[in-house]
Design a protein around this motif. Structure first.
Motif, short mmCIF file in Angstrom:
data_model
loop_
_atom_site.label_atom_id
_atom_site.label_comp_id
_atom_site.label_asym_id
_atom_site.label_seq_id
_atom_site.Cartn_x
_atom_site.Cartn_y
_atom_site.Cartn_z
N GLY A 170 -0.46 17.41 -3.71
CA GLY A 170 -0.35 18.08 -5.02
C GLY A 170 0.57 17.32 -5.96
O GLY A 170 0.27 17.16 -7.16
N ALA A 171 1.69 16.81 -5.43
CA ALA A 171 2.62 16.03 -6.26
C ALA A 171 1.94 14.75 -6.76
O ALA A 171 2.13 14.34 -7.91
N GLY A 172 1.12 14.13 -5.91
CA GLY A 172 0.39 12.94 -6.32
C GLY A 172 -0.61 13.27 -7.43
O GLY A 172 -0.81 12.48 -8.36
N MET A 173 -1.22 14.44 -7.34
CA MET A 173 -2.16 14.85 -8.40
C MET A 173 -1.43 14.98 -9.74
O MET A 173 -1.96 14.61 -10.79
N VAL A 174 -0.20 15.50 -9.67
CA VAL A 174 0.62 15.61 -10.89
C VAL A 174 0.83 14.22 -11.49
O VAL A 174 0.71 14.03 -12.71
N ASP A 226 -0.47 12.36 -15.11
CA ASP A 226 0.64 11.97 -16.00
C ASP A 226 1.40 13.20 -16.53
O ASP A 226 1.77 13.26 -17.71
N LEU A 227 1.67 14.15 -15.64
CA LEU A 227 2.31 15.39 -16.09
C LEU A 227 3.84 15.34 -16.10
O LEU A 227 4.48 16.11 -16.78
N GLY A 228 4.46 14.49 -15.30
CA GLY A 228 5.91 14.34 -15.41
C GLY A 228 6.73 15.01 -14.32
O GLY A 228 6.21 15.73 -13.46
N ASP A 229 8.03 14.78 -14.41
CA ASP A 229 8.96 15.20 -13.35
C ASP A 229 9.15 16.72 -13.30
O ASP A 229 9.35 17.29 -12.22
N ASN A 230 9.14 17.37 -14.44
CA ASN A 230 9.32 18.83 -14.43
C ASN A 230 8.18 19.50 -13.68
O ASN A 230 8.39 20.43 -12.88
N THR A 231 6.97 19.02 -13.92
CA THR A 231 5.81 19.60 -13.24
C THR A 231 5.90 19.33 -11.74
O THR A 231 5.63 20.21 -10.92
N LYS A 232 6.32 18.11 -11.41
CA LYS A 232 6.41 17.79 -9.98
C LYS A 232 7.45 18.68 -9.30
O LYS A 232 7.26 19.14 -8.17
N ALA A 233 8.56 18.93 -10.00
CA ALA A 233 9.59 19.82 -9.43
C ALA A 233 9.04 21.22 -9.19
O ALA A 233 9.38 21.87 -8.18
N ALA A 234 8.18 21.67 -10.09
CA ALA A 234 7.57 23.00 -9.91
C ALA A 234 6.67 23.00 -8.68
O ALA A 234 6.66 23.95 -7.88
N ILE A 235 5.92 21.91 -8.49
CA ILE A 235 5.04 21.80 -7.30
C ILE A 235 5.90 21.81 -6.03
O ILE A 235 5.56 22.47 -5.03
N ARG A 259 8.91 23.14 -5.66
CA ARG A 259 9.49 24.48 -5.45
C ARG A 259 8.45 25.45 -4.88
O ARG A 259 8.68 26.09 -3.85
N VAL A 260 7.30 25.52 -5.53
CA VAL A 260 6.28 26.47 -5.08
C VAL A 260 5.73 26.02 -3.72
O VAL A 260 5.45 26.85 -2.84
N GLY A 261 5.64 24.70 -3.54
CA GLY A 261 5.18 24.19 -2.26
C GLY A 261 6.09 24.63 -1.13
O GLY A 261 5.63 25.03 -0.05
N LEU A 262 7.39 24.56 -1.37
CA LEU A 262 8.33 24.98 -0.32
C LEU A 262 8.19 26.48 -0.03
O LEU A 262 8.22 26.90 1.13
N VAL A 263 8.00 27.27 -1.09
CA VAL A 263 7.80 28.72 -0.90
C VAL A 263 6.56 28.96 -0.04
O VAL A 263 6.59 29.77 0.91
N GLU A 264 5.47 28.25 -0.35
CA GLU A 264 4.24 28.49 0.43
C GLU A 264 4.36 27.93 1.84
O GLU A 264 3.79 28.49 2.79
N MET A 265 5.12 26.85 2.00
CA MET A 265 5.37 26.34 3.36
C MET A 265 6.09 27.40 4.20
O MET A 265 5.73 27.66 5.35
N MET A 266 7.12 28.00 3.60
CA MET A 266 7.88 29.03 4.35
C MET A 266 6.98 30.22 4.66
O MET A 266 6.98 30.76 5.77
N ARG A 267 6.19 30.61 3.66
CA ARG A 267 5.32 31.79 3.85
C ARG A 267 4.30 31.51 4.95
O ARG A 267 4.05 32.35 5.81
N PHE A 268 3.71 30.32 4.93
CA PHE A 268 2.69 30.01 5.94
C PHE A 268 3.32 29.91 7.32
O PHE A 268 2.80 30.44 8.31
N ALA A 269 4.46 29.22 7.40
CA ALA A 269 5.09 29.01 8.71
C ALA A 269 5.45 30.34 9.36
O ALA A 269 5.24 30.54 10.56
N VAL A 287 10.16 17.17 1.92
CA VAL A 287 9.22 17.46 0.82
C VAL A 287 9.54 16.53 -0.36
O VAL A 287 8.64 15.90 -0.93
N ILE A 288 10.83 16.39 -0.67
CA ILE A 288 11.21 15.56 -1.83
C ILE A 288 10.82 14.10 -1.58
O ILE A 288 10.19 13.47 -2.43
N THR A 289 11.18 13.57 -0.41
CA THR A 289 10.92 12.14 -0.19
C THR A 289 9.41 11.86 -0.08
O THR A 289 8.92 10.85 -0.59
#
Ligand code: NAD
Ligand code: G3P
Length: 226
Positions: free
Chosen positions: A88-92, A96-105, A107-117, A138-140
């Protein structure tokens, strides 16, 4: 992760087959950087504490700092699920959406990771997501990993992940796309797709021709509560 709708952890397959206790190592550990002995942290999830301590002694160095946690499933699930977030971050980046969008991905990605796990294994602990195997990986991975790279290439070229894997990975295997397929099937079978809007969008962009611009549509439905 292996298997169809009945997901199985690789560590469990190894433990069941070999009848041995298995610990899991995962972290923000891009191999080239580890090879150059640049500082990083990693996480070992153990079932049996003396085995976790043994692996700590084997792997810990001044530039490869090990933390051990009694949550092998959590460590392993982090290692599998962050690859989906990185696509998803690569799609961002491809859009060409930028760093703010990637940060949102992220954050939400981590939430969904926790929820799924926690859905997959209720013994998984929140604290594990704040170890190297969680937020740090996730960041790296969203910054410098292969999943990010192919997520960007997918958007820019329109080629399938199978083709991009052959063209760009020099014999290595991309984990995120296949993990995404398996986890989407798992959620579909349980009628839980609506609880994972980011994972679902990534799947539908990858495999159902959803336009990549929908990568941010999670904000229409996302529930922040874990
Ligand atoms: N390479 C890195 O820098 C790095 C760093 C940290 C974490 N990781 C993570 O480690 C994991 C493996 O990465 P890698 O670099 O070793 O990849 P790789 O492509 O070199 O090796 C993955 C291996 O797993 C095998 N495999 C895939 N699915 C399988 C399945 N269902 N059953 C059995 N075997 C299967 C593949 O055939 C391949 O041999 C990924 O989750 C990756 O994100 C990689
Ligand atoms: O190259 P990736 O996308 O598998 O990611 C690499 C690792 O996850 C970094 O820790």
């Amino acid at each position: 992760m292996d298997g169809g709708s009945g997901l199985n952890l690789i560590s469990k397959i190894i433990a069941d087959t070999l009848k041995v206790d298995v610990s899991v190592l995962s972290g923000a550990n891009i191999a080239n950087e580890v090879g150059q002995e640049k500082f990083c942290e990693t996480t070992i999830g153990y079932r049996i504490r003396p085995n976790g301590q043994l692996f700590y002694e084997l792997f810990n160095t001044p530039y490869f700092r090990v933390a051990i946690v009694n949550d092998p499933s959590g460590v392993e699930l982090c290692g599998a699920l962050k690859n989906v977030v990185a696509i998803g971050a690569g799609m961002v980046d491809g859009l060409d959406l930028g760093d703010n969008t990637k940060a949102a991905i992220i954050r939400v990605g981590l939430v969904e990771m926790m929820r799924f796990a926690k859905l997959y294994d209720p013994t998984v602990q929140d604290a594990t997501f704040f170890e190297s195997c969680g937020i740090a990986d996730v960041i790296t991975t969203c910054a410098g990993g292969r999943n990010r790279r192919l997520g960007e290439a997918f958007v820019r070229t329109g080629k399938s992940f199978d083709v991009l894997e052959k063209e760009l990975l020099n014999g290595q295997k991309l984990q995120g796309a296949s993990t995404c397929e398996k986890l989407y099937q798992y959620l579909k079978d349980r009628e839980l797709v609506h609880k994972f809007p980011l994972f679902s969008s990534i799947y539908q962009i990858c495999f159902e021709n959803l336009a990549p611009e929908n990568i941010t549509r999670f904000h229409l439905t996302h529930v922040n509560k874990l």
